[in-house]
Design an enzyme around this catalytic site. Structure first.
Site, PDB file in Angstrom:
ATOM      1  N   GLN A  78       3.112  10.033   1.404  1.00 42.15           N
ATOM      2  CA  GLN A  78       4.422   9.367   1.391  1.00 42.15           C
ATOM      3  C   GLN A  78       5.269   9.781   0.195  1.00 42.15           C
ATOM      4  O   GLN A  78       6.478   9.555   0.192  1.00 42.15           O
ATOM      5  CB  GLN A  78       4.257   7.838   1.386  1.00 42.15           C
TER       6      GLN A  78
ATOM      7  N   HIS B 258      -1.856   7.330   7.461  1.00 43.05           N
ATOM      8  CA  HIS B 258      -0.930   8.255   6.790  1.00 43.05           C
ATOM      9  C   HIS B 258      -1.625   9.573   6.462  1.00 43.05           C
ATOM     10  O   HIS B 258      -0.972  10.626   6.425  1.00 43.05           O
ATOM     11  CB  HIS B 258      -0.395   7.637   5.493  1.00 43.05           C
TER      12      HIS B 258
ATOM     13  N   HIS C 163      -3.727   1.176   8.205  1.00 45.83           N
ATOM     14  CA  HIS C 163      -2.351   1.684   8.093  1.00 45.83           C
ATOM     15  C   HIS C 163      -2.290   2.836   7.083  1.00 45.83           C
ATOM     16  O   HIS C 163      -1.729   3.908   7.379  1.00 45.83           O
ATOM     17  CB  HIS C 163      -1.413   0.540   7.682  1.00 45.83           C
ATOM     18  N   GLU C 164      -2.881   2.621   5.902  1.00 48.27           N
ATOM     19  CA  GLU C 164      -2.800   3.656   4.857  1.00 48.27           C
ATOM     20  C   GLU C 164      -3.567   4.910   5.260  1.00 48.27           C
ATOM     21  O   GLU C 164      -3.100   6.030   5.031  1.00 48.27           O
ATOM     22  CB  GLU C 164      -3.313   3.133   3.507  1.00 48.27           C
TER      23      GLU C 164
ATOM     24  N   CYS D 211       6.553  -0.349   6.990  1.00 52.56           N
ATOM     25  CA  CYS D 211       6.104   0.820   6.225  1.00 52.56           C
ATOM     26  C   CYS D 211       7.233   1.260   5.310  1.00 52.56           C
ATOM     27  O   CYS D 211       8.396   1.299   5.728  1.00 52.56           O
ATOM     28  CB  CYS D 211       5.728   1.940   7.193  1.00 52.56           C
ATOM     29  N   LEU D 212       6.883   1.610   4.078  1.00 51.43           N
ATOM     30  CA  LEU D 212       7.898   2.081   3.123  1.00 51.43           C
ATOM     31  C   LEU D 212       8.580   3.356   3.609  1.00 51.43           C
ATOM     32  O   LEU D 212       9.689   3.658   3.181  1.00 51.43           O
ATOM     33  CB  LEU D 212       7.253   2.318   1.751  1.00 51.43           C
TER      34      LEU D 212
ATOM     35  N   GLY E 116       0.839  -1.194   0.000  1.00 47.24           N
ATOM     36  CA  GLY E 116       0.000   0.000   0.000  1.00 47.24           C
ATOM     37  C   GLY E 116       0.870   1.238   0.000  1.00 47.24           C
ATOM     38  O   GLY E 116       2.077   1.174   0.281  1.00 47.24           O
TER      39      GLY E 116
HETATM   40 NI    NI Z   1       3.109   3.100   5.598  1.00 50.50          NI
END
Ligand code: NI
Length: 177
Positions: free
Chosen positions: A52, A146, A142-143, A100-101, A47
Protein backbone atom coordinates in the site's frame (compact mmCIF):
# COMPACT_ATOMS: atom_id res chain seq x y z
CA UNK A 1 10.27 8.39 10.50
CA UNK A 2 7.98 9.55 7.80
CA UNK A 3 4.40 9.36 6.73
CA UNK A 4 4.15 7.82 3.29
CA UNK A 5 1.50 8.23 0.61
CA UNK A 6 -1.00 5.37 0.59
CA UNK A 7 -1.59 4.12 -2.96
CA UNK A 8 -5.19 3.97 -4.08
CA UNK A 9 -7.10 1.36 -6.02
CA UNK A 10 -6.14 1.62 -9.68
CA UNK A 11 -2.43 1.66 -8.95
CA UNK A 12 -0.86 -1.49 -10.44
CA UNK A 13 1.40 -1.88 -7.37
CA UNK A 14 -1.67 -2.95 -5.40
CA UNK A 15 -2.26 -5.88 -7.76
CA UNK A 16 1.20 -7.48 -7.50
CA UNK A 17 2.07 -10.59 -5.50
CA UNK A 18 4.60 -9.40 -2.90
CA UNK A 19 8.03 -10.97 -2.44
CA UNK A 20 9.09 -12.75 0.74
CA UNK A 21 11.36 -10.95 3.17
CA UNK A 22 14.73 -12.73 3.02
CA UNK A 23 16.65 -10.88 5.76
CA UNK A 24 15.25 -9.76 9.08
CA UNK A 25 16.26 -6.81 11.25
CA UNK A 26 18.04 -4.85 8.52
CA UNK A 27 18.09 -1.03 8.62
CA UNK A 28 15.98 -0.91 5.43
CA UNK A 29 13.37 -3.30 6.82
CA UNK A 30 13.20 -1.53 10.17
CA UNK A 31 12.79 1.83 8.44
CA UNK A 32 10.02 0.43 6.23
CA UNK A 33 8.15 -0.85 9.29
CA UNK A 34 8.61 2.47 11.11
CA UNK A 35 7.21 4.31 8.09
CA UNK A 36 4.29 1.88 7.89
CA UNK A 37 3.60 2.41 11.60
CA UNK A 38 3.72 6.21 11.25
CA UNK A 39 1.50 6.10 8.16
CA UNK A 40 -1.07 3.84 9.80
CA UNK A 41 -1.20 6.12 12.87
CA UNK A 42 -1.51 9.25 10.75
CA UNK A 43 -4.35 7.69 8.75
CA UNK A 44 -5.98 6.27 11.89
CA UNK A 45 -6.00 2.83 10.27
CA UNK A 46 -6.38 -0.63 11.79
CA UNK A 47 -3.79 -2.17 9.49
CA UNK A 48 -1.46 -1.54 6.59
CA UNK A 49 0.42 -3.72 4.12
CA UNK A 50 3.77 -2.74 2.54
CA UNK A 51 2.35 -2.80 -1.04
CA UNK A 52 0.00 0.00 0.00
CA UNK A 53 3.02 2.30 0.24
CA UNK A 54 4.55 0.90 -2.93
CA UNK A 55 6.87 -1.72 -1.42
CA UNK A 56 6.20 -5.19 -2.81
CA UNK A 57 7.31 -7.18 0.24
CA UNK A 58 5.40 -9.57 2.52
CA UNK A 59 5.11 -7.17 5.44
CA UNK A 60 1.87 -6.25 7.19
CA UNK A 61 1.14 -4.39 10.41
CA UNK A 62 -2.13 -4.16 12.29
CA UNK A 63 -3.51 -3.30 15.69
CA UNK A 64 -6.46 -1.65 17.36
CA UNK A 65 -6.29 -0.01 20.79
CA UNK A 66 -9.44 0.67 22.74
CA UNK A 67 -10.63 4.04 21.49
CA UNK A 68 -13.74 5.96 22.53
CA UNK A 69 -14.23 6.93 18.88
CA UNK A 70 -14.76 3.26 18.05
CA UNK A 71 -16.66 1.82 21.01
CA UNK A 72 -17.52 -1.39 19.12
CA UNK A 73 -13.99 -2.13 17.91
CA UNK A 74 -12.38 -5.24 19.39
CA UNK A 75 -8.85 -4.71 20.66
CA UNK A 76 -6.16 -6.31 18.53
CA UNK A 77 -2.52 -6.31 19.72
CA UNK A 78 -0.14 -4.25 17.60
CA UNK A 79 1.58 -6.80 15.40
CA UNK A 80 4.29 -6.72 12.75
CA UNK A 81 3.91 -9.84 10.59
CA UNK A 82 6.28 -10.95 7.84
CA UNK A 83 5.94 -13.82 5.37
CA UNK A 84 2.52 -14.82 6.75
CA UNK A 85 0.86 -18.19 6.21
CA UNK A 86 -2.86 -18.39 7.00
CA UNK A 87 -4.76 -21.61 7.76
CA UNK A 88 -8.54 -21.47 8.25
CA UNK A 89 -9.67 -23.24 11.44
CA UNK A 90 -13.26 -23.46 10.27
CA UNK A 91 -15.17 -23.37 7.03
CA UNK A 92 -17.59 -20.99 8.73
CA UNK A 93 -17.61 -17.63 6.99
CA UNK A 94 -18.76 -14.37 8.55
CA UNK A 95 -19.89 -11.32 6.62
CA UNK A 96 -18.97 -7.89 7.96
CA UNK A 97 -18.20 -4.38 6.75
CA UNK A 98 -14.67 -3.47 5.72
CA UNK A 99 -12.94 -0.36 4.56
CA UNK A 100 -9.44 0.09 3.19
CA UNK A 101 -7.00 3.00 3.20
CA UNK A 102 -6.43 2.25 -0.50
CA UNK A 103 -10.17 2.49 -1.22
CA UNK A 104 -11.01 5.69 0.68
CA UNK A 105 -14.56 6.71 1.43
CA UNK A 106 -16.14 3.35 0.66
CA UNK A 107 -17.23 0.29 2.63
CA UNK A 108 -18.34 -3.14 1.58
CA UNK A 109 -19.67 -6.33 3.13
CA UNK A 110 -16.93 -8.96 2.88
CA UNK A 111 -17.01 -12.69 3.71
CA UNK A 112 -14.04 -13.94 5.78
CA UNK A 113 -13.21 -17.13 7.65
CA UNK A 114 -14.48 -16.81 11.21
CA UNK A 115 -11.35 -18.35 12.78
CA UNK A 116 -7.87 -18.97 11.53
CA UNK A 117 -4.31 -19.71 12.51
CA UNK A 118 -1.61 -17.39 11.27
CA UNK A 119 2.09 -17.97 11.30
CA UNK A 120 5.00 -15.81 10.26
CA UNK A 121 7.78 -13.75 11.78
CA UNK A 122 8.24 -10.40 13.41
CA UNK A 123 10.81 -7.97 12.03
CA UNK A 124 13.60 -9.58 14.12
CA UNK A 125 12.85 -13.07 12.77
CA UNK A 126 11.04 -14.28 15.88
CA UNK A 127 8.26 -16.73 14.95
CA UNK A 128 4.62 -15.74 15.43
CA UNK A 129 1.94 -18.44 15.70
CA UNK A 130 -1.57 -17.42 16.75
CA UNK A 131 -5.09 -18.76 16.47
CA UNK A 132 -7.68 -15.99 16.40
CA UNK A 133 -11.27 -15.17 15.54
CA UNK A 134 -13.57 -12.22 15.08
CA UNK A 135 -12.17 -8.86 14.02
CA UNK A 136 -8.59 -9.99 14.64
CA UNK A 137 -9.07 -12.80 12.09
CA UNK A 138 -10.75 -10.39 9.67
CA UNK A 139 -8.00 -7.78 9.77
CA UNK A 140 -5.30 -10.44 9.24
CA UNK A 141 -7.16 -11.79 6.19
CA UNK A 142 -7.63 -8.27 4.82
CA UNK A 143 -3.96 -7.33 5.24
CA UNK A 144 -2.60 -10.62 3.91
CA UNK A 145 -4.85 -10.29 0.85
CA UNK A 146 -2.88 -7.12 0.02
CA UNK A 147 0.23 -9.33 -0.31
CA UNK A 148 -1.55 -11.36 -2.98
CA UNK A 149 -2.70 -8.29 -4.90
CA UNK A 150 -6.29 -8.66 -3.66
CA UNK A 151 -8.36 -5.66 -2.55
CA UNK A 152 -11.52 -6.22 -0.51
CA UNK A 153 -13.94 -5.17 -3.31
CA UNK A 154 -12.76 -8.28 -5.18
CA UNK A 155 -14.18 -10.37 -2.31
CA UNK A 156 -17.63 -8.74 -2.18
CA UNK A 157 -20.41 -11.18 -3.02
CA UNK A 158 -23.40 -8.78 -2.89
CA UNK A 159 -22.69 -5.43 -4.51
CA UNK A 160 -25.84 -3.96 -2.98
CA UNK A 161 -23.75 -3.99 0.20
CA UNK A 162 -21.01 -1.73 -1.17
CA UNK A 163 -21.19 2.04 -0.95
CA UNK A 164 -19.97 5.34 0.38
CA UNK A 165 -19.18 5.33 4.09
CA UNK A 166 -20.89 8.67 4.73
CA UNK A 167 -24.08 7.40 3.06
CA UNK A 168 -24.06 3.95 4.69
CA UNK A 169 -22.98 5.17 8.15
CA UNK A 170 -23.75 8.90 8.40
CA UNK A 171 -21.83 10.68 11.11
CA UNK A 172 -19.91 7.60 12.25
CA UNK A 173 -16.14 7.37 12.53
CA UNK A 174 -14.97 4.06 11.09
CA UNK A 175 -11.49 2.60 10.71
CA UNK A 176 -9.96 1.52 7.42
CA UNK A 177 -7.49 -1.30 6.99
NI1 NI B 1 -6.62 -2.47 2.97
Amino acid sequence: MSIRTVLRMGDPCLLKVADKVEKFNTPELNMLIQDMHDTMEAEDGAGLAAPQIGVSLQVVIFGVKSNPRYPDAEEVPYTVLLNPVLTPLTQEVEQDWEGCLSVPGLRGMVPRFARLRYRGFDQYGKPIDRSVGGFHARVVQHECDHLQGILYPMRITDFRLFGYTEVLFPGQALMDE
